[in-house]
Design an enzyme around this catalytic site. Structure first.
Site, PDB file in Angstrom:
ATOM      1  CG  HIS A  58      40.539  50.754  37.383  1.00 35.79           C
ATOM      2  ND1 HIS A  58      41.831  50.837  37.891  1.00 35.79           N
ATOM      3  CD2 HIS A  58      40.210  49.439  37.468  1.00 35.79           C
ATOM      4  CE1 HIS A  58      42.238  49.638  38.259  1.00 35.79           C
ATOM      5  NE2 HIS A  58      41.266  48.767  38.027  1.00 35.79           N
ATOM      6  CG  HIS A  60      40.088  44.589  35.185  1.00 33.92           C
ATOM      7  ND1 HIS A  60      41.421  44.226  35.216  1.00 33.92           N
ATOM      8  CD2 HIS A  60      39.925  45.468  36.196  1.00 33.92           C
ATOM      9  CE1 HIS A  60      42.024  44.840  36.210  1.00 33.92           C
ATOM     10  NE2 HIS A  60      41.140  45.605  36.825  1.00 33.92           N
ATOM     11  CD  GLN A 153      44.806  40.020  38.211  1.00 38.55           C
ATOM     12  OE1 GLN A 153      43.862  40.507  37.624  1.00 38.55           O
ATOM     13  NE2 GLN A 153      45.088  40.310  39.473  1.00 38.55           N
ATOM     14  CG  HIS A 211      45.236  47.067  39.816  1.00 38.79           C
ATOM     15  ND1 HIS A 211      45.396  47.331  38.474  1.00 38.79           N
ATOM     16  CD2 HIS A 211      43.968  46.593  39.980  1.00 38.79           C
ATOM     17  CE1 HIS A 211      44.253  47.025  37.850  1.00 38.79           C
ATOM     18  NE2 HIS A 211      43.374  46.584  38.734  1.00 38.79           N
ATOM     19  CD  GLU A 214      41.915  45.833  44.334  1.00 42.78           C
ATOM     20  OE1 GLU A 214      42.737  45.611  43.429  1.00 42.78           O
ATOM     21  OE2 GLU A 214      40.691  45.580  44.218  1.00 42.78           O
ATOM     22  CG  ASP A 310      38.083  47.236  39.396  1.00 42.22           C
ATOM     23  OD1 ASP A 310      38.816  46.882  38.463  1.00 42.22           O
ATOM     24  OD2 ASP A 310      38.338  46.987  40.587  1.00 42.22           O
ATOM     25  CD1 TRP A 316      38.731  40.066  41.807  1.00 38.89           C
ATOM     26  CD2 TRP A 316      38.508  40.001  39.567  1.00 38.89           C
ATOM     27  NE1 TRP A 316      39.881  39.556  41.268  1.00 38.89           N
ATOM     28  CE2 TRP A 316      39.788  39.511  39.899  1.00 38.89           C
ATOM     29  CE3 TRP A 316      38.142  40.071  38.222  1.00 38.89           C
ATOM     30  CZ2 TRP A 316      40.695  39.073  38.940  1.00 38.89           C
ATOM     31  CZ3 TRP A 316      39.046  39.639  37.271  1.00 38.89           C
ATOM     32  CH2 TRP A 316      40.304  39.142  37.627  1.00 38.89           C
TER      33      TRP A 316
HETATM   34 FE   FE2 Z   1      41.189  46.723  38.659  1.00 35.23          FE
END
Ligand code: FE2
Length: 433
Positions: A58, A60, A153, A211, A214, A310, A316
């Site tokens: 996982h 991005h 997203q 996702h 979350e 991630d 993030w």
């Molecule tokens: Fe993610």
């Protein structure tokens, strides 16, 4: 015959020592003691740990290494991260995304990562991220397997053009169907999004990775629908739920019904320990929740779990260095996985469990498997997590593609420099706790 490579005197993750691994034509030809045959290269492992490569299930990659552009995430929340990413998306170029992703792939390979599943945001009518990461997937394929997830997203229903963009991305060659039900406008829309996306995956014969939940909201229960749709559509073993952090806050009775449904659907679960411990529970005062999904209970039900990283230096998460041992280390602590068996399992969660999630062919250290592996400066998987030491050699298709010198500290003892190997301090506990 002449082998391409023989790795001598390695320790395997299952504890076997003194093992030689012979490679030819990109495959492992033999794993046994005392292989003496000609080879283009002989690499001395000196008793250190050799593992199949780390797998990150996982990530991005369209956002990685963008930290600070156009600004920092002040609140530290998931939602400000999404807002910040929406500011960056329209102004970044395809070339910038490619350049950042390639830099990250270089780092990932040097840290022993052999495959990454990366979500790519399709909520952009130009599909710059998709175009960029398809290019990167091809460029890095000799060194790294990159699997792409079409990720809406901003919500497959909340974003006005996400539905058509997701289909365009799949037509362009993106591998997996993604989703984000907890970010749709309503619970009902979230439920509908899971059904809509699973139907597309079933029709196209694709895997699903959403996702999912979350959130710290115990009523965010879209994983229930994900399990149900998986079973209904016959997608067992092809669907993953990423994050599932709301399970941390759910009522125990409800979870006692939910987990068997997830097991029945053969869902894979992907916690992301670094980002989960950073983002979750931002609205709590004290006591403050940990926010990682229920790893021990899911594992006890026989559900396959792989830890993902991630984010690295993006809207993030400001930290990270492509080290799956950092991920395992955090997952171990947050999940209180402290027995010898549990700590060893954390190594599986960043290697073979994640390879299973991605459906990687030929993953392992058996004869006939791909000759992909990493030599780690540690004596066993638990020590690897404890020290997160140097990746001495990264091997892909039977060739060394990255090398690193062992980390050696020098102490002046009685005026005499002494070489200290951290492995010398490793305890040799009896089996069990
Ligand atoms: Fe993610």
């Amino acid at each position: 015959m002449e082998f391409d490579l023989i790795l001598k005197n390695a320790t395997l993750p299952d504890g076997q020592t003194g093992m030689d691994i012979a490679c030819a034509n990109g495959r492992i030809m033999a794993v046994e003691r005392g292989i003496n045959a000609p080879a283009k290269e002989v690499l001395e492992a000196a008793g250190q740990l050799v593992s199949p490569p780390f797998i990150d299930p996982h990530f991005h990659m369209d956002a990685t290494l963008s930290l600070g552009t156009p600004r920092m995430n002040v609140s530290g929340t998931l939602l400000e991260g999404i807002a910040l990413w929406s500011e960056l998306k329209p102004v970044q170029t395809t070339e910038q995304i490619i350049a950042r992703a390639l830099r990250y792939c270089d780092l990932a390979v040097s840290m022993g990562i052999g495959a990454i599943r990366s979500h790519v945001d399709i909520c952009d009518d130009e599909l710059k991220g998709v175009e960029a990461l398809l290019d990167v997937r091809a460029q890095v394929s000799p060194y790294l397997d990159l699997q792409l997830v079409a990720f809406p997203q901003d919500g497959i229903f909340r974003d006005p053009t996400a539905q058509q963009n997701l289909l365009r991305a799949l037509d362009m060659g993106v591998d997996v169907v993604g989703g984000i039900p907890h970010f749709e406008r309503t619970m009902a829309d979230g439920t509908a999004s899971v059904k809509y996306l699973c139907k597309i995956a079933a029709a196209r014969g694709l895997m699903v990775d959403m996702h999912c939940d979350e959130s710290d909201d115990p009523m965010s229960r879209h994983v229930e629908t994900l399990a149900q749709e998986t079973t209904r559509l016959g997608l067992e073993g092809r669907v993953a739920g990423s994050h599932l952090t709301s399970m941390h806050s759910m009522d125990n009775y409800y979870v006692s019904k939910l987990i068997p449904l997830m097991a029945e659907a053969e869902l894979h679960v992907i916690p992301n320990p670094l980002i989960n411990i950073m983002l979750q529970a931002r609205h709590d005062s004290y006591p403050k929740r940990r926010g990682q999904t229920r790893v021990p209970e899911l594992r006890a039900a026989g559900i396959n779990i792989g830890f993902g990283s991630d984010c690295v230096m993006d809207p993030w998460y400001s930290m990270g260095k492509a080290d799956m041992l950092d991920v395992a280390h955090m997952g171990l602590h947050v999940g209180q996985l402290s027995s010898r068996a549990d700590m060893g399992w954390c190594f599986d969660a960043v290697t073979k469990n994640s390879a299973k999630i991605m459906g990687l062919e030929g993953y392992g250290l058996q004869k006939g498997d791909k000759a992909d592996m990493v030599l780690i400066q540690a004596v066993d998987p638990i020590e690897a997590i404890r020290l997160r030491p140097a990746r001495l050699a990264v091997i892909r298709a039977g060739k060394v593609i990255s090398r690193c010198q062992p980390v050696i500290s020098e102490l002046s003892l009685k005026g005499r420099p002494a070489q200290i190997n951290p492995a010398d301090f490793a305890p040799k506990p009896a089996e069990g706790r």
